[in-house]
Motif scaffolding. Structure first.
Motif, PDB file in Angstrom:
ATOM      1  N   GLU A 162      -0.281   0.683  16.953  1.00 54.29           N
ATOM      2  CA  GLU A 162      -0.399   0.378  15.527  1.00 54.29           C
ATOM      3  C   GLU A 162      -1.780   0.799  15.058  1.00 54.29           C
ATOM      4  N   HIS A 163      -1.875   1.252  13.835  1.00 53.45           N
ATOM      5  CA  HIS A 163      -3.163   1.695  13.306  1.00 53.45           C
ATOM      6  C   HIS A 163      -4.074   0.489  13.082  1.00 53.45           C
ATOM      7  N   LEU A 197      -6.325  -0.025  10.862  1.00 53.15           N
ATOM      8  CA  LEU A 197      -6.435  -0.426   9.461  1.00 53.15           C
ATOM      9  C   LEU A 197      -5.259  -1.289   9.012  1.00 53.15           C
ATOM     10  N   VAL A 198      -4.130  -1.187   9.689  1.00 54.62           N
ATOM     11  CA  VAL A 198      -2.995  -2.070   9.407  1.00 54.62           C
ATOM     12  C   VAL A 198      -3.262  -3.443  10.026  1.00 54.62           C
ATOM     13  N   TRP A 226      -5.345  -6.406   8.422  1.00 56.06           N
ATOM     14  CA  TRP A 226      -4.799  -7.273   7.390  1.00 56.06           C
ATOM     15  C   TRP A 226      -4.293  -8.597   7.955  1.00 56.06           C
ATOM     16  N   SER A 232       3.325   5.496  -0.281  1.00 56.58           N
ATOM     17  CA  SER A 232       2.277   5.239   0.702  1.00 56.58           C
ATOM     18  C   SER A 232       2.858   4.635   1.979  1.00 56.58           C
ATOM     19  N   HIS A 233       2.739   5.374   3.062  1.00 53.48           N
ATOM     20  CA  HIS A 233       3.192   4.880   4.363  1.00 53.48           C
ATOM     21  C   HIS A 233       2.334   3.694   4.810  1.00 53.48           C
ATOM     22  N   TYR A 234       1.061   3.726   4.487  1.00 52.94           N
ATOM     23  CA  TYR A 234       0.135   2.660   4.844  1.00 52.94           C
ATOM     24  C   TYR A 234       0.534   1.333   4.187  1.00 52.94           C
ATOM     25  N   LEU A 235       0.796   1.360   2.888  1.00 49.51           N
ATOM     26  CA  LEU A 235       1.168   0.132   2.181  1.00 49.51           C
ATOM     27  C   LEU A 235       2.503  -0.430   2.668  1.00 49.51           C
ATOM     28  N   GLN A 236       3.377   0.429   3.151  1.00 52.22           N
ATOM     29  CA  GLN A 236       4.677  -0.022   3.668  1.00 52.22           C
ATOM     30  C   GLN A 236       4.507  -0.887   4.920  1.00 52.22           C
ATOM     31  N   GLN A 237       3.428  -0.688   5.655  1.00 53.55           N
ATOM     32  CA  GLN A 237       3.218  -1.401   6.910  1.00 53.55           C
ATOM     33  C   GLN A 237       2.460  -2.719   6.740  1.00 53.55           C
ATOM     34  N   LEU A 238       1.844  -2.950   5.609  1.00 58.26           N
ATOM     35  CA  LEU A 238       0.999  -4.130   5.426  1.00 58.26           C
ATOM     36  C   LEU A 238       1.738  -5.468   5.406  1.00 58.26           C
TER      37      LEU A 238
END
Length: 188
Positions: free
Chosen positions: A64-65, A67-68, A71, A111-117
Protein backbone atom coordinates in the motif's frame (compact mmCIF):
# COMPACT_ATOMS: atom_id res chain seq x y z
CA UNK A 1 10.60 -12.25 -5.20
CA UNK A 2 11.82 -14.37 -2.30
CA UNK A 3 11.90 -11.32 -0.01
CA UNK A 4 8.20 -10.65 -0.70
CA UNK A 5 7.28 -14.24 0.12
CA UNK A 6 9.24 -14.00 3.39
CA UNK A 7 7.46 -10.76 4.33
CA UNK A 8 4.10 -12.35 3.52
CA UNK A 9 4.86 -15.44 5.62
CA UNK A 10 6.09 -13.40 8.58
CA UNK A 11 3.03 -11.15 8.42
CA UNK A 12 0.58 -14.06 8.29
CA UNK A 13 2.41 -15.72 11.19
CA UNK A 14 2.26 -12.43 13.14
CA UNK A 15 -1.51 -12.15 12.62
CA UNK A 16 -1.89 -15.78 13.65
CA UNK A 17 -0.07 -15.07 16.91
CA UNK A 18 -2.24 -12.00 17.57
CA UNK A 19 -5.41 -14.04 16.96
CA UNK A 20 -4.21 -16.92 19.15
CA UNK A 21 -3.47 -14.51 22.00
CA UNK A 22 -6.89 -12.91 21.55
CA UNK A 23 -8.70 -16.24 21.53
CA UNK A 24 -6.64 -17.44 24.51
CA UNK A 25 -7.73 -14.43 26.54
CA UNK A 26 -11.37 -15.10 25.66
CA UNK A 27 -10.99 -18.73 26.68
CA UNK A 28 -9.22 -17.76 29.90
CA UNK A 29 -12.18 -15.59 30.90
CA UNK A 30 -14.83 -18.12 29.82
CA UNK A 31 -13.39 -21.54 30.64
CA UNK A 32 -16.54 -22.42 32.56
CA UNK A 33 -18.54 -22.49 29.33
CA UNK A 34 -17.94 -25.60 27.24
CA UNK A 35 -20.00 -24.11 24.39
CA UNK A 36 -17.67 -21.12 24.06
CA UNK A 37 -14.57 -23.32 24.11
CA UNK A 38 -16.06 -25.67 21.49
CA UNK A 39 -17.12 -22.70 19.32
CA UNK A 40 -13.63 -21.22 19.44
CA UNK A 41 -12.03 -24.51 18.48
CA UNK A 42 -14.43 -25.00 15.56
CA UNK A 43 -13.94 -21.39 14.44
CA UNK A 44 -10.14 -21.79 14.57
CA UNK A 45 -10.32 -24.94 12.45
CA UNK A 46 -12.54 -23.21 9.88
CA UNK A 47 -10.18 -20.24 9.67
CA UNK A 48 -7.23 -22.60 9.14
CA UNK A 49 -9.07 -24.48 6.37
CA UNK A 50 -10.01 -21.19 4.69
CA UNK A 51 -6.42 -20.02 4.82
CA UNK A 52 -5.05 -23.25 3.38
CA UNK A 53 -7.68 -23.81 0.67
CA UNK A 54 -9.09 -20.36 -0.11
CA UNK A 55 -7.93 -17.92 -2.75
CA UNK A 56 -7.35 -15.13 -0.25
CA UNK A 57 -3.90 -14.02 -1.39
CA UNK A 58 -2.72 -12.64 -4.71
CA UNK A 59 0.25 -14.36 -6.30
CA UNK A 60 2.25 -11.15 -6.53
CA UNK A 61 2.93 -8.94 -3.56
CA UNK A 62 2.25 -5.21 -3.65
CA UNK A 63 2.55 -2.64 -0.91
CA UNK A 64 0.00 0.00 0.00
CA UNK A 65 1.24 3.50 -0.72
CA UNK A 66 2.58 5.36 2.32
CA UNK A 67 0.49 8.45 1.51
CA UNK A 68 -2.66 6.32 1.77
CA UNK A 69 -1.61 4.77 5.09
CA UNK A 70 -0.93 8.23 6.53
CA UNK A 71 -4.69 8.79 6.69
CA UNK A 72 -5.10 6.12 9.38
CA UNK A 73 -4.28 8.60 12.19
CA UNK A 74 -6.88 11.04 10.81
CA UNK A 75 -9.63 8.44 11.18
CA UNK A 76 -8.34 7.44 14.60
CA UNK A 77 -8.14 11.03 15.91
CA UNK A 78 -11.59 12.01 14.66
CA UNK A 79 -13.22 8.88 16.07
CA UNK A 80 -11.33 9.17 19.37
CA UNK A 81 -12.40 12.81 19.71
CA UNK A 82 -16.05 12.07 18.90
CA UNK A 83 -16.01 9.06 21.22
CA UNK A 84 -14.27 10.49 24.28
CA UNK A 85 -14.69 14.27 24.14
CA UNK A 86 -18.13 14.59 22.56
CA UNK A 87 -19.31 11.36 24.28
CA UNK A 88 -21.02 9.96 21.17
CA UNK A 89 -19.91 6.40 21.89
CA UNK A 90 -17.57 4.19 19.88
CA UNK A 91 -20.05 2.83 17.33
CA UNK A 92 -21.66 6.13 16.41
CA UNK A 93 -18.25 7.86 16.33
CA UNK A 94 -16.85 5.26 13.93
CA UNK A 95 -20.01 5.38 11.82
CA UNK A 96 -19.79 9.16 11.47
CA UNK A 97 -16.08 8.98 10.58
CA UNK A 98 -16.59 6.16 8.07
CA UNK A 99 -19.61 7.81 6.49
CA UNK A 100 -17.80 11.12 6.08
CA UNK A 101 -14.77 9.31 4.59
CA UNK A 102 -16.98 7.57 2.04
CA UNK A 103 -17.67 10.91 0.35
CA UNK A 104 -13.98 11.75 -0.22
CA UNK A 105 -13.75 9.97 -3.62
CA UNK A 106 -16.60 12.18 -4.89
CA UNK A 107 -14.35 15.22 -4.63
CA UNK A 108 -12.51 14.03 -7.73
CA UNK A 109 -13.83 10.80 -9.22
CA UNK A 110 -10.83 10.28 -11.54
CA UNK A 111 -8.32 10.30 -8.67
CA UNK A 112 -7.03 6.83 -7.85
CA UNK A 113 -5.51 8.22 -4.65
CA UNK A 114 -8.81 9.59 -3.31
CA UNK A 115 -10.52 6.27 -4.08
CA UNK A 116 -8.21 4.53 -1.58
CA UNK A 117 -8.62 6.95 1.35
CA UNK A 118 -11.96 5.78 2.81
CA UNK A 119 -10.56 2.35 3.71
CA UNK A 120 -7.52 3.83 5.46
CA UNK A 121 -9.62 6.36 7.37
CA UNK A 122 -12.09 3.66 8.39
CA UNK A 123 -9.21 1.47 9.55
CA UNK A 124 -8.15 4.35 11.79
CA UNK A 125 -11.72 4.65 13.07
CA UNK A 126 -11.37 1.20 14.61
CA UNK A 127 -8.39 2.46 16.62
CA UNK A 128 -10.37 5.49 17.80
CA UNK A 129 -13.13 3.20 19.09
CA UNK A 130 -10.84 1.96 21.87
CA UNK A 131 -12.01 2.59 25.41
CA UNK A 132 -10.24 5.12 27.63
CA UNK A 133 -8.95 2.21 29.72
CA UNK A 134 -7.06 0.88 26.71
CA UNK A 135 -6.26 4.09 24.82
CA UNK A 136 -6.00 6.86 27.41
CA UNK A 137 -4.67 9.70 25.22
CA UNK A 138 -3.70 10.95 21.77
CA UNK A 139 -0.12 9.68 22.16
CA UNK A 140 -1.46 6.13 22.43
CA UNK A 141 -3.70 6.71 19.39
CA UNK A 142 -0.75 8.10 17.41
CA UNK A 143 1.46 5.13 18.29
CA UNK A 144 -1.25 2.59 17.48
CA UNK A 145 -1.93 4.42 14.20
CA UNK A 146 1.73 4.19 13.19
CA UNK A 147 1.86 0.44 13.84
CA UNK A 148 -1.43 -0.08 12.02
CA UNK A 149 -0.21 1.98 9.05
CA UNK A 150 2.89 -0.21 8.79
CA UNK A 151 0.71 -3.32 8.87
CA UNK A 152 -1.61 -1.89 6.21
CA UNK A 153 1.32 -1.07 3.94
CA UNK A 154 2.65 -4.63 4.22
CA UNK A 155 -0.68 -6.40 3.85
CA UNK A 156 -2.09 -4.86 0.65
CA UNK A 157 -2.54 -8.14 -1.26
CA UNK A 158 -3.14 -10.39 1.72
CA UNK A 159 -6.60 -11.61 2.72
CA UNK A 160 -8.27 -10.24 -0.40
CA UNK A 161 -12.04 -10.55 -0.12
CA UNK A 162 -11.96 -11.57 3.53
CA UNK A 163 -14.04 -9.37 5.79
CA UNK A 164 -12.51 -7.92 8.93
CA UNK A 165 -9.06 -7.09 7.59
CA UNK A 166 -9.16 -3.42 8.60
CA UNK A 167 -10.44 -4.21 12.09
CA UNK A 168 -7.86 -6.94 12.54
CA UNK A 169 -5.05 -4.59 11.52
CA UNK A 170 -6.34 -1.92 13.91
CA UNK A 171 -6.61 -4.51 16.68
CA UNK A 172 -3.03 -5.59 16.03
CA UNK A 173 -1.81 -1.97 16.16
CA UNK A 174 -3.62 -1.37 19.46
CA UNK A 175 -2.36 -4.69 20.86
CA UNK A 176 1.26 -3.87 19.98
CA UNK A 177 0.94 -0.40 21.50
CA UNK A 178 -0.70 -1.78 24.66
CA UNK A 179 2.13 -4.26 25.01
CA UNK A 180 4.75 -1.52 24.59
CA UNK A 181 2.97 0.68 27.14
CA UNK A 182 2.89 -2.28 29.53
CA UNK A 183 6.63 -2.86 29.08
CA UNK A 184 7.44 0.81 29.55
CA UNK A 185 5.27 1.12 32.66
CA UNK A 186 6.84 -2.04 34.12
CA UNK A 187 10.35 -0.62 33.89
CA UNK A 188 9.63 2.97 34.90
Amino acid sequence: MNRHKTIRTIFIFFLLIIQVVFISEILKENTHSLGIVASMIILSILVLITHLRGEIHHKDHAYEHVLVALWIPAGAFVTFYLNHFLKLGPVLSAAITGSAASFIPNLRKQSHYLQQLPAAIYCGAFIGMSSAGVAPNFLFITTASIFTAILLIISKNLFAGVGGKLGTLAFAGVAITSFLYFLISSYV
